[in-house]
Design an enzyme around this catalytic site. Structure first.
Site: not given
Length: 604
Positions: A198, A282, A324
């Protein structure tokens, strides 16, 4: 209270309970039956195959209702306690959430501490962790307890004295890197991976020398083949995963350098094939409009040779992931009969909602069916390996895509499942939730969130948000499920006593019949449970069951807040926690708690 749902009532009624299950395990191939932990728990999943199956049976479906708590002990830490203890000999080892202390409990004097090791973690890492400051546990080998610290340090500690043997720094929190996963020790090597997708980090796995911590090899999960350790022996089963430098050419420009695809979940190993398996996260920024292409090797499963790091095959479960759907869930190694023939397989229930049964040697998809609600795709085409994506469910910048199921939490998140060779079933902690999703333009600045997404959780279909699902991976169908009001975030333990243990965000610790799903034992503890139960033999030779309590701000958002309440109240860089908090679900009043705990249960 959970409600049981049977996929086949007739099969459930015909079960003869524990006796039939024990007979069944005696008739299974030795390779499957041997994949259980004995009196000790020395590796994160109990076995290197990842089964989380205990061969102990003193506690069983006939007597588990009488379980009592032997002792509980504080960890003196807050935040989510997501891992599991180790038990070696007469000592239990507990790794806490940040600051990641290692506590050795004396099992000869239950609840007392032999020693505590403090790694001196860099507090800067606390502020860049994506989704709570967690640790998923340690591994044991060569007289050492080995684990990762949030600040990307891996440490080895003498299991007897508590003295540090070695430490090595593997990443840089100032660039967004952290480490939360539990190592796997194979052939004198410590296998580890990083977190931080992230924040636009580039995912990798490494093998460290168990004796001194020095790096033996390092493989990236994006980039040119030479850096991903893809060579002439790399033979993916599907055409979509074949080609040169796909870790570069399936990305726009140089975005693969911020391509996420970290390895923050569970590693497993097949001793027969000498392959270890892991899934990737992801592919960096959540906004798929910014990264056209398949974005390899995000949302993929790798099979590698642990001695060299060389990739043997890879399978991308969700090409061009726009939801995701990390593939970091465990891939359990087992022997199953598929289509009438015995196969060595991987059982992997993915965030994307499908339960995959793969050939462990080649990566071929043998079974792929929906475990929970998945509106983003119709099915997985076993001929091509591709998911059949529903076009209107592909998110695009500039519009809101509605009613995507599952959410970024997945049908199954990081909480690990268990496999019982007695029943042939995989027991899956599941989440039942949908969301609206809007990709947003994102700007990459090293060490800051690189996501580009806004999302809104919707009321759960059917009125419940969690399940324990008994999954038949050989057939791709449910056997039964137990519904729970809130998502099931704890790991699962299966035992030779025909039992399955798990915990809930409503603070219940439960044991159910592994054949029928009937709840036989439950007790409510002081905080929600996101840890993973284990079984072991105490110094007196009798069986114990242990589990952590304590939840932080993300999973705790479903339960009315962190417990202990002193846990961090912020949301971290991910939009998930903020979206969860807006649901305003609640597990009811919580007793005052000052620390996470380890609880141990026994028969009277």
């Amino acid at each position: 209270m959970g409600a049981i749902r049977f996929a086949c009532e007739a099969e459930a009624r015909s079960s003869s309970g524990l006796a039939a299950a024990v007979l069944a395990v005696l008739l299974l191939p030795v390779t499957a039956a041997a994949q259980g932990a004995g009196g000790e728990w020395t590796t994160p999943s109990g076995t290197v195959q990842g089964t989380r199956f205990s061969e102990l049976s003193q506690i069983n479906s006939a007597n588990v209702a009488s379980l009592v708590e032997e002792f509980s002990a504080p960890t003196n830490a807050v935040a989510s306690h997501e891992g599991q203890p180790l038990v070696i000999g007469r000592t239990m080892y507990v790794v806490t959430p940040f600051p990641n202390k290692l506590i050795a409990f004396d099992l000869d004097s239950p609840g007392s501490v032999r020693w505590t090791y403090t790694p001196g973690a860099d507090v800067y890492a606390h502020g860049v962790a994506c989704c709570d400051t967690v640790n998923r546990g340690a591994a044991y080998g060569d007289g050492k307890i080995v684990y990762n610290v949030l600040d990307t340090t891996t440490v080895a500690v003498d299991a007897v004295t508590g003295k540090e043997v070695w430490r090595v720094k593997l990443g840089d929190p100032h660039r967004g890197e952290t480490m939360t996963m539990s190592p796997l020790i194979i052939n004198g090597k410590v296998l580890v991976g990083n977190s931080g997708a992230e924040l636009g980090v580039r995912g990798w796995v490494q093998a460290l020398n168990l004796k001194n911590g020095k790096t033996i090899w390092k493989a990236y999960n994006t980039g040119p083949d030479a850096e991903v350790l893809i060579g002439p022996n790399f033979k993916p089963h599907y055409a979509k995963d074949q080609g040169t430098d796909l870790g570069v050419t399936t990305w726009p420009g140089t975005l693969w350098q911020q391509g996420g695809s970290t390895a923050w979940g569970w590693f497993t190993y097949d001793p027969t094939l000498n392959l270890f398996y892991y899934g990737t996260a992801n592919p960096g920024v959540w906004n798929p409009s910014m990264r056209k292409g398949d974005n390899k090797w995000g949302a993929s499963i790798f099979a590698r040779n642990p001695d060299t790091g060389e990739a043997v095959w890879a399978y991308q479960l969700t090409p061009h992931d726009g939801w995701d759907y990390d593939a970091i869930s465990e891939s359990i190694v087992a022997d199953l009969k598929i289509g009438g023939f015995p196969r060595r397989v991987l059982m992997h229930v993915d965030k994307n909602g499908f339960g995959y049964t793969l050939d462990a040697k080649t990566g071929e998809v043998l079974v792929a069916e929906k475990v929970g609600l998945a509106t983003w795709a119709q099915k997985v085409d076993r001929t091509t390996g591709e998911p059949k994506v529903i076009s209107e469910m592909r998110p695009h910048q500039g519009r809101i895509t509605e009613n995507i199921c599952p959410t970024p939490l997945g049908v199954k998140e990081f909480a690990p499942s268990a496999f019982s060779p007695l029943t042939g079933l995989q027991y899956v902690p599941a989440i039942n939730a949908c969301n609206n999703f809007e990709p947003l333009k994102a700007l990459y600045i090293a060490g800051t969130p690189f996501m580009g997404a806004d999302l809104e959780f919707l009321p759960p279909p059917g009125g419940y948000m969690g399940e324990l699902v008994a999954w038949n991976a050989a057939k791709g169908e449910r056997a039964w499920s137990v519904t729970e009001t809130l998502p099931v975030y704890s790991g699962v333990l299966a035992t030779a006593g025909n039992l399955v243990f798990y915990g809930t965000l409503e603070r219940w610790f439960k044991a159910v019949d592994a054949t029928t799903g009937s709840v036989i034992f439950q007790t409510q503890l002081e905080c929600p449970i996101v840890g993973n139960p284990i079984a072991y033999s105490a110094p007196d030779g009798t069986q114990r069951i242990a589990v952590y309590t304590g939840v932080g701000y993300l999973a705790g958002g479903f339960a009315g807040g962190p417990c202990p309440a002193a846990a961090q109240q912020g949301h971290g860089p991910s939009p998930l926690a903020a979206a969860v908090a807006k649901l305003k679900t609640n597990a009811g009043p919580k007793p005052d708690a000052e620390s996470g705990m380890v609880h141990v249960f026994k028969l009277p």
